[in-house]
Design an enzyme around this catalytic site. Sequence first.
Site, PDB file in Angstrom:
ATOM      1  N   LYS A 216      -3.700   4.963   3.764  1.00  0.00           N
ATOM      2  CA  LYS A 216      -3.113   4.242   2.286  1.00  0.00           C
ATOM      3  C   LYS A 216      -2.578   2.645   3.008  1.00  0.00           C
ATOM      4  O   LYS A 216      -2.037   1.761   2.107  1.00  0.00           O
ATOM      5  CB  LYS A 216      -1.865   4.656   1.918  1.00  0.00           C
ATOM      6  CG  LYS A 216      -1.899   6.217   1.477  1.00  0.00           C
ATOM      7  CD  LYS A 216      -1.015   6.900   0.759  1.00  0.00           C
ATOM      8  CE  LYS A 216      -1.369   7.872   0.293  1.00  0.00           C
ATOM      9  NZ  LYS A 216      -1.613   9.107   0.962  1.00  0.00           N
TER      10      LYS A 216
ATOM     11  N   SER B 168      -2.735  10.275   5.614  1.00  0.00           N
ATOM     12  CA  SER B 168      -2.032   9.299   4.389  1.00  0.00           C
ATOM     13  C   SER B 168      -1.968   7.782   5.355  1.00  0.00           C
ATOM     14  O   SER B 168      -2.032   6.793   4.766  1.00  0.00           O
ATOM     15  CB  SER B 168      -1.042   9.045   4.075  1.00  0.00           C
ATOM     16  OG  SER B 168      -1.755  10.933   3.348  1.00  0.00           O
TER      17      SER B 168
ATOM     18  N   SER C  57       3.756   8.199  -0.126  1.00  0.00           N
ATOM     19  CA  SER C  57       2.188   8.929   0.078  1.00  0.00           C
ATOM     20  C   SER C  57       1.823   9.694  -1.218  1.00  0.00           C
ATOM     21  O   SER C  57       0.935  10.976  -0.832  1.00  0.00           O
ATOM     22  CB  SER C  57       2.643   9.920   1.181  1.00  0.00           C
ATOM     23  OG  SER C  57       1.065   9.800   1.744  1.00  0.00           O
TER      24      SER C  57
END
Length: 504
Positions: free
Chosen positions: A141, A138, A337
């Site tokens: 992102k 993640s 997230s």
Amino acid sequence: MTKTIGTDQQHGRVRQAARRAVTGLRSSWPLVLLSALLVALALPAALLVAPGFLGPEAPAPAPSAPAWQQAPATLSARQGLAALDAAAEIPSQPAVTAQLDPLLKADGGGTFTGMVQDAWTGQVLFDRGGSEGRVPASNMKLLTAVAALRSLGPGHRFSTTVVAGPAPGQVVLVGGGDVLLGPGDSNPERALGHAGLATLAAATVEALTSDGASGELKVLVDDSLFSGPALNPAWDSGDVAAGEVAPLFPLALNSGRYDPAVTTGPRPQDSAIAAAEEFAARLRTAGAAAGLTVAAGVERSPAPARAAGGESEKPVVLAEVQSATVAEQVDVMLQDSDNYLAEALGRLTALADGLPGSNDGATAAVRAQLSAAGLATDAMKLVDVCGLAMGNQVPARQFSEVVRAITSGADTRLRAALDGFPVAGLTGTLDTRYGGGATAGGAGLVRAKTGTLNTVLALSGYVVDADGRLLVFSFIGNGLTPGAAGNKEALDRAATALAGCGCR
């Protein structure tokens, strides 16, 4: 003799006066008693009526409050992090390496790579395989955040509208990219539910009744803004089944969830239809008092709503609600997230850049925006924009440079992402970490984006070291033993060491 007689006469007159006084007193005695009785009765009455003339009795002085409850006489000393010191010495690379090398050890299989830089100068302070491509989970992102803020702008909002349908009695709910819709009234204080379907339904009824509409309504939905597969084929089916993500649509309730408080497990497989059904229910309630009914069931619009009414004629907009800003949505994406929101922002970035609103368009747009920001992209392989795919490959150095661009780069639009970094031990995906003895020193000081897949862990963020120097970092572990507790501990200990570093 004369003298004696005169004296006796005087005594006689005194005795006569005394007799008369006694006689008068006896005769007036009832009056004295009456007067005394009146005085005795008047005193209590006077006490009762006196406050009306004199005002209320002064209250008793209040007891003195303890010192901690009293207003301060002087301002307290300012608390929090010290300001950055431009004259602070840059840590030495050998000293930082000596601190981090023993800490970044895998618990079981796998390896960690990492990069630490001075934020102002870009000077490399630690480099362990920082140019090697890694699965970042993640941490992807962060790249999506930079692309969205550059392309769309921090203050941009997405509109969800209702327009007149292609046939009489039809209304079309048009998705404009807001996947944080709420079912109830719009809540301007929150990002999730900033735009509410109940508010949209009430405004729709008001517009229809002002035009004299009556009878039954049919709700259609236009979700044509996004294109391509709703599910990325690179995502593992087990992750989809576990609720890590869901098929992508340009309108959704609760970021594609049934309940915003339940972040795992089953999710709507058609978020557009789910949102349209909720809107129809709210429209039915709002329209009842106005004589409007709503047909059961919703359908997709046979053509994009922008084409309703002919090529040269735009549809009549009946009502509209607007989303939270891009900056606010980026905060949610990073703090929680949120995979669904990340993928939606990626597609919306692509559309803003003139690319298709698809997964391929999103990855191309993110790459292009990073390149335009002066960040190297040659070593990157992007398969999605949320980080769920194992096919992504991004070096730790790229994440370190991205964090550097956010914290201290020339493009001030990127500062809007700072609030989204979870704070160690306090917020977001770091709220339950940094509680142990080896990492407690980093609580409240480390600010970083997490990344977690079965065999992948990542942490990219920034700290202010003990000398007041801003440092950016990225640590990525690949091939790790699933569930081994020491791996998160290794990342957190390394970040804690940086926060306490006076490494010279």
